[in-house]
Design a protein around this motif. Structure first.
Motif, PDB file in Angstrom:
ATOM      1  N   LEU A  25       0.699  -1.450  -0.051  1.00 23.32           N
ATOM      2  CA  LEU A  25      -0.089   0.063  -0.058  1.00 23.32           C
ATOM      3  C   LEU A  25       0.742   1.247   0.156  1.00 23.32           C
ATOM      4  CD1 LEU A  25      -3.026  -0.575   2.436  1.00 23.32           C
ATOM      5  CD2 LEU A  25      -3.008   0.013  -0.014  1.00 23.32           C
ATOM      6  N   ILE A  26       1.941   1.299   0.975  1.00 22.09           N
ATOM      7  CA  ILE A  26       2.878   2.669   1.040  1.00 22.09           C
ATOM      8  C   ILE A  26       3.367   2.511  -0.362  1.00 22.09           C
ATOM      9  CG2 ILE A  26       4.922   3.379   1.739  1.00 22.09           C
ATOM     10  CD1 ILE A  26       4.098   1.792   4.316  1.00 22.09           C
ATOM     11  N   HIS A  27       3.722   1.834  -1.084  1.00 20.53           N
ATOM     12  CA  HIS A  27       4.314   2.007  -2.382  1.00 20.53           C
ATOM     13  C   HIS A  27       3.263   2.348  -3.539  1.00 20.53           C
ATOM     14  CE1 HIS A  27       5.607   0.718  -6.479  1.00 20.53           C
ATOM     15  NE2 HIS A  27       6.916   0.990  -6.133  1.00 20.53           N
ATOM     16  N   SER A  28       2.153   1.608  -3.422  1.00 21.34           N
ATOM     17  CA  SER A  28       1.271   2.088  -4.425  1.00 21.34           C
ATOM     18  C   SER A  28       0.324   3.280  -4.218  1.00 21.34           C
ATOM     19  CB  SER A  28      -0.038   0.799  -4.375  1.00 21.34           C
ATOM     20  OG  SER A  28       0.665  -0.373  -4.461  1.00 21.34           O
ATOM     21  N   MET A  29       0.392   3.897  -2.905  1.00 27.63           N
ATOM     22  CA  MET A  29      -0.268   5.226  -2.745  1.00 27.63           C
ATOM     23  C   MET A  29       0.399   6.318  -3.342  1.00 27.63           C
ATOM     24  SD  MET A  29      -1.271   5.366   1.364  1.00 27.63           S
ATOM     25  CE  MET A  29      -1.454   3.620   2.254  1.00 27.63           C
ATOM     26  N   GLN A  30       1.723   6.153  -3.523  1.00 28.33           N
ATOM     27  CA  GLN A  30       2.436   7.473  -4.322  1.00 28.33           C
ATOM     28  C   GLN A  30       1.785   7.554  -5.711  1.00 28.33           C
ATOM     29  OE1 GLN A  30       3.982   9.387  -2.450  1.00 28.33           O
ATOM     30  NE2 GLN A  30       3.493   7.704  -0.890  1.00 28.33           N
ATOM     31  N   SER A  31       1.235   6.768  -6.143  1.00 32.03           N
ATOM     32  CA  SER A  31       0.496   6.558  -7.547  1.00 32.03           C
ATOM     33  C   SER A  31      -0.533   7.708  -7.439  1.00 32.03           C
ATOM     34  CB  SER A  31       0.197   5.459  -8.231  1.00 32.03           C
ATOM     35  OG  SER A  31      -0.820   4.950  -7.489  1.00 32.03           O
ATOM     36  N   VAL A  32      -1.408   7.806  -6.282  1.00 32.35           N
ATOM     37  CA  VAL A  32      -2.465   8.846  -6.575  1.00 32.35           C
ATOM     38  C   VAL A  32      -1.872  10.278  -6.977  1.00 32.35           C
ATOM     39  CG1 VAL A  32      -4.062   9.871  -4.940  1.00 32.35           C
ATOM     40  CG2 VAL A  32      -3.547   7.456  -4.440  1.00 32.35           C
ATOM     41  N   VAL A  33      -0.896  10.585  -6.456  1.00 28.83           N
ATOM     42  CA  VAL A  33      -0.479  12.029  -6.689  1.00 28.83           C
ATOM     43  C   VAL A  33       0.459  11.855  -8.086  1.00 28.83           C
ATOM     44  CG1 VAL A  33       1.482  13.936  -6.303  1.00 28.83           C
ATOM     45  CG2 VAL A  33      -0.036  12.950  -4.477  1.00 28.83           C
ATOM     46  N   SER A  34       1.098  10.892  -8.338  1.00 32.27           N
ATOM     47  CA  SER A  34       2.079  10.943  -9.652  1.00 32.27           C
ATOM     48  C   SER A  34       1.224  10.553 -10.836  1.00 32.27           C
ATOM     49  CB  SER A  34       3.157   9.810  -9.328  1.00 32.27           C
ATOM     50  OG  SER A  34       2.884   8.450  -9.214  1.00 32.27           O
ATOM     51  N   ARG A  35       0.223   9.813 -10.758  1.00 28.85           N
ATOM     52  CA  ARG A  35      -0.466   9.461 -11.733  1.00 28.85           C
ATOM     53  C   ARG A  35      -1.928   9.671 -11.764  1.00 28.85           C
ATOM     54  NH1 ARG A  35       3.658   9.491 -13.293  1.00 28.85           N
ATOM     55  NH2 ARG A  35       4.943   8.069 -14.435  1.00 28.85           N
ATOM     56  N   ARG A  36      -2.659  10.164 -10.827  1.00 31.14           N
ATOM     57  CA  ARG A  36      -4.040  10.469 -10.680  1.00 31.14           C
ATOM     58  C   ARG A  36      -4.360  12.059 -10.806  1.00 31.14           C
ATOM     59  NH1 ARG A  36      -6.741   6.893 -13.135  1.00 31.14           N
ATOM     60  NH2 ARG A  36      -8.675   7.791 -11.939  1.00 31.14           N
ATOM     61  N   LEU A  37      -3.193  12.637 -10.450  1.00 25.87           N
ATOM     62  CA  LEU A  37      -3.181  14.337  -9.919  1.00 25.87           C
ATOM     63  C   LEU A  37      -2.747  15.015 -11.272  1.00 25.87           C
ATOM     64  CD1 LEU A  37      -4.028  16.580  -8.215  1.00 25.87           C
ATOM     65  CD2 LEU A  37      -2.016  16.386  -7.064  1.00 25.87           C
ATOM     66  N   SER A  38      -3.449  15.777 -11.793  1.00 22.54           N
ATOM     67  CA  SER A  38      -2.727  16.740 -12.940  1.00 22.54           C
ATOM     68  C   SER A  38      -1.560  17.322 -12.546  1.00 22.54           C
ATOM     69  CB  SER A  38      -3.693  17.932 -13.180  1.00 22.54           C
ATOM     70  OG  SER A  38      -3.199  18.786 -14.054  1.00 22.54           O
ATOM     71  N   PRO A  39      -0.552  17.225 -13.194  1.00 17.15           N
ATOM     72  CA  PRO A  39       0.819  17.947 -12.712  1.00 17.15           C
ATOM     73  C   PRO A  39       0.730  19.312 -12.702  1.00 17.15           C
ATOM     74  CG  PRO A  39       0.778  17.192 -15.242  1.00 17.15           C
ATOM     75  CD  PRO A  39      -0.473  16.697 -14.668  1.00 17.15           C
ATOM     76  N   LEU A  40      -0.489  20.178 -13.192  1.00 17.67           N
ATOM     77  CA  LEU A  40      -0.546  21.566 -12.867  1.00 17.67           C
ATOM     78  C   LEU A  40      -1.140  21.639 -11.440  1.00 17.67           C
ATOM     79  CD1 LEU A  40      -1.956  22.302 -16.375  1.00 17.67           C
ATOM     80  CD2 LEU A  40       0.312  22.517 -15.346  1.00 17.67           C
ATOM     81  N   GLU A  41      -1.616  20.832 -10.763  1.00 20.32           N
ATOM     82  CA  GLU A  41      -2.132  20.772  -9.327  1.00 20.32           C
ATOM     83  C   GLU A  41      -0.878  20.249  -8.414  1.00 20.32           C
ATOM     84  OE1 GLU A  41      -5.082  22.097  -8.782  1.00 20.32           O
ATOM     85  OE2 GLU A  41      -5.473  22.301 -10.978  1.00 20.32           O
ATOM     86  N   SER A  42      -1.446  20.347  -7.170  1.00 16.62           N
ATOM     87  CA  SER A  42      -0.392  20.065  -5.979  1.00 16.62           C
ATOM     88  C   SER A  42      -1.173  19.313  -5.087  1.00 16.62           C
ATOM     89  CB  SER A  42      -0.092  21.480  -5.298  1.00 16.62           C
ATOM     90  OG  SER A  42       0.811  22.430  -6.056  1.00 16.62           O
ATOM     91  N   GLY A  43      -0.383  18.128  -4.509  1.00 16.07           N
ATOM     92  CA  GLY A  43      -0.889  17.153  -3.740  1.00 16.07           C
ATOM     93  C   GLY A  43       0.262  16.550  -2.917  1.00 16.07           C
ATOM     94  N   VAL A  44       0.034  15.841  -1.796  1.00 18.04           N
ATOM     95  CA  VAL A  44       0.852  15.063  -1.115  1.00 18.04           C
ATOM     96  C   VAL A  44       0.346  14.179  -0.214  1.00 18.04           C
ATOM     97  CG1 VAL A  44       2.960  14.919   0.766  1.00 18.04           C
ATOM     98  CG2 VAL A  44       2.540  17.263  -0.601  1.00 18.04           C
ATOM     99  N   VAL A  45       0.798  12.733  -0.517  1.00 18.90           N
ATOM    100  CA  VAL A  45       0.291  11.672   0.343  1.00 18.90           C
ATOM    101  C   VAL A  45       1.550  11.209   1.164  1.00 18.90           C
ATOM    102  CG1 VAL A  45      -0.713   9.193   0.256  1.00 18.90           C
ATOM    103  CG2 VAL A  45      -1.463  11.200  -1.342  1.00 18.90           C
ATOM    104  N   SER A  46       1.620  11.038   2.274  1.00 19.73           N
ATOM    105  CA  SER A  46       2.524  10.621   3.378  1.00 19.73           C
ATOM    106  C   SER A  46       1.991   9.604   4.350  1.00 19.73           C
ATOM    107  CB  SER A  46       3.152  11.909   4.260  1.00 19.73           C
ATOM    108  OG  SER A  46       3.961  12.700   3.222  1.00 19.73           O
ATOM    109  N   VAL A  47       2.552   8.429   4.579  1.00 18.83           N
ATOM    110  CA  VAL A  47       2.492   7.545   5.689  1.00 18.83           C
ATOM    111  C   VAL A  47       3.238   8.069   6.606  1.00 18.83           C
ATOM    112  CG1 VAL A  47       2.340   5.186   6.318  1.00 18.83           C
ATOM    113  CG2 VAL A  47       1.949   5.746   3.975  1.00 18.83           C
ATOM    114  N   THR A  48       2.576   8.303   7.815  1.00 13.43           N
ATOM    115  CA  THR A  48       3.451   8.869   8.938  1.00 13.43           C
ATOM    116  C   THR A  48       3.357   8.272  10.184  1.00 13.43           C
ATOM    117  OG1 THR A  48       1.199   9.853   9.774  1.00 13.43           O
ATOM    118  CG2 THR A  48       2.890  11.431   8.484  1.00 13.43           C
ATOM    119  N   GLN A  49       2.655   6.884  10.265  1.00 15.00           N
ATOM    120  CA  GLN A  49       2.768   5.775  11.217  1.00 15.00           C
ATOM    121  C   GLN A  49       2.539   4.460  10.576  1.00 15.00           C
ATOM    122  OE1 GLN A  49       0.922   6.545  15.106  1.00 15.00           O
ATOM    123  NE2 GLN A  49       0.579   8.564  14.309  1.00 15.00           N
TER     124      GLN A  49
END
Length: 395
Positions: free
Chosen positions: A214-238
């Motif tokens: 899941l941790i690896h796959s979640m990064q695709s939400v920003v890198s592949r689902r969000l427009s590069p003209l928009e801003s977003g961050v997904v971080s696993v903190t615990q």
């Protein structure tokens, strides 16, 4: 219209500096700000404000009614500290173990008190009403939402607040129209697998392995689902799972923190996280429980109020030290966003110094030299909007 009256007597600045350092030495966490609340209320009463305590638990509202026609302007400061052990070694460092004003809320509160005293002394030059909000629990407690629920914005026509900004020139005042700070969500995820012995993973459904996927796959939400003209961050903190060296646990849990630059981006990240977590867990034979436990929307400044605030900043600190920024200054979140969803306003920034330690750092300290700058902005806004003879936002 003449420039706002924003100069402060040295004795007032000295008193404010003393107050700020006292607050710094006595930090209180969210919804625990009782000593701070008492100090604020006592100060406001002494300067003639109609004062109420206990709003949203420990919040304070002060009202200055000039008795003359005019709008109601609202100024807000936050009061809570953070669960951080201070390492500054300052003479006024925190005396409370594990608690520290590491975000400058002591300075925000004191700046508004300094402005409050000045505005009270100049009330004969003003019309309308000034409402001051001293808010608890900005740090993860959504104190702003509770203040609103308890009527803090009643009658308010516009609202203003600020945050100090380390890394920017001392006393520089700047603002951004539209989205000015990120929104944030916090999720708790439970991965439900099937425990077993570490020697026979084939007989188990390993929630730690699933979580790693899941941790690896979640990064695709920003890198592949969000427009590069928009801003977003997904971080696993615990990430927690297991309590023995040779046992595959039946469950694991994680905490996810997201950031977004617009409500639309926030909704997309929420939707995609739900879809991805469910599908990845199912692909490995596990189940997932996803709960969003916190949501703070982005800070979105009103265009006209931002233009007005920058015009005031030019009066207060001069054209070389005031202006706009056009890129999002930070993806950090601020619950001032809840106020801006209800009434127009502007959340601006004041430089804390280029060499200042960053926010939420054990070496951070609010720069006392910017107290009259921030207070001057509040006073300047009031004189520009409420001064007798004022005709418009831009004078």
């Amino acid at each position: 219209m003449r420039a706002p009256l924003t100069s402060f007597q040295s004795s007032a600045v000295e008193e404010a500096t003393s107050i700020r350092r006292h607050l710094h030495s006595r930090p209180e966490l969210k919804f625990e700000e009782r000593e701070t609340s008492d100090l604020v209320a006592s100060f406001l009463v002494r300067h003639g404000y109609e004062t109420r305590q206990g709003i949203a638990g420990t919040g304070v509202i002060g009202v200055l009614d000039t008795g003359r026609p005019g709008p109601t302007l609202c100024f807000r400061a936050d009061m809570d500290a953070l669960p951080i052990q201070e390492e500054t070694g300052l003479s006024y460092a925190s005396t409370v173990p594990g608690k520290m004003h590491a975000c400058g809320h002591d300075g925000h509160t004191t700046s508004l008190l300094l402005a409050a005293a000045k505005l009270a002394s100049e009330s004969e030059q003003l019309g309308g009403r000034i409402k001051l909000l001293f808010q608890p629990a900005e740090e993860g407690g959504t104190g702003a939402a509770r203040m609103i629920e308890e009527g803090a914005l009643a009658g308010v026509d516009a609202i203003y607040g600020f945050h100090n900004r380390p890394g920017y020139r001392q006393g520089r005042v700047f603002a951004k129209a539209g989205p000015a700070m990120g929104g944030t969500s916090v999720y708790e995820v439970t991965i439900i697998g099937n425990g077993g012995h570490s020697s026979r993973p084939d007989l188990a459904v390993d929630p730690i392995f699933v979580g790693a996927s899941l941790i690896h796959s979640m990064q695709s939400v920003v890198s592949r689902r969000l427009s590069p003209l928009e801003s977003g961050v997904v971080s696993v903190t615990q990430f927690h799972g297991g309590n023995a060296h040779n046992i595959i646990p039946g469950r694991a849990s994680m905490t996810i923190n997201t950031r977004d630059a617009s409500p639309e981006t926030g909704a997309m990240i929420d939707r995609e996280l739900n879809r991805l977590i469910t599908s990845v867990c199912h692909a490995h034979g596990a189940e997932a429980e996803l709960t969003r436990i916190l949501r703070i929307p982005p800070v979105v400044n009103d265009d006209a109020e931002t233009e007005f605030t920058v015009a005031v900043a030019v009066d207060v600190v001069g054209p070389d030290n005031a202006g706009y920024v056009h890129q999002l200054p930070t993806m950090g979140a601020e619950d001032f966003a809840f106020y801006l969803e209800k009434v127009p306003g502007c959340f601006f920034f004041v430089g804390n110094g280029e060499d200042s330690a960053y926010l939420h750092h054990p070496l951070y300290d609010f720069n006392d030299d910017i107290l009259p700058v921030a207070a001057g902005m509040f006073a300047g806004i009031a004189h520009r909007r409420l001064g007798l003879g004022a005709r418009s936002r831009d004078g």
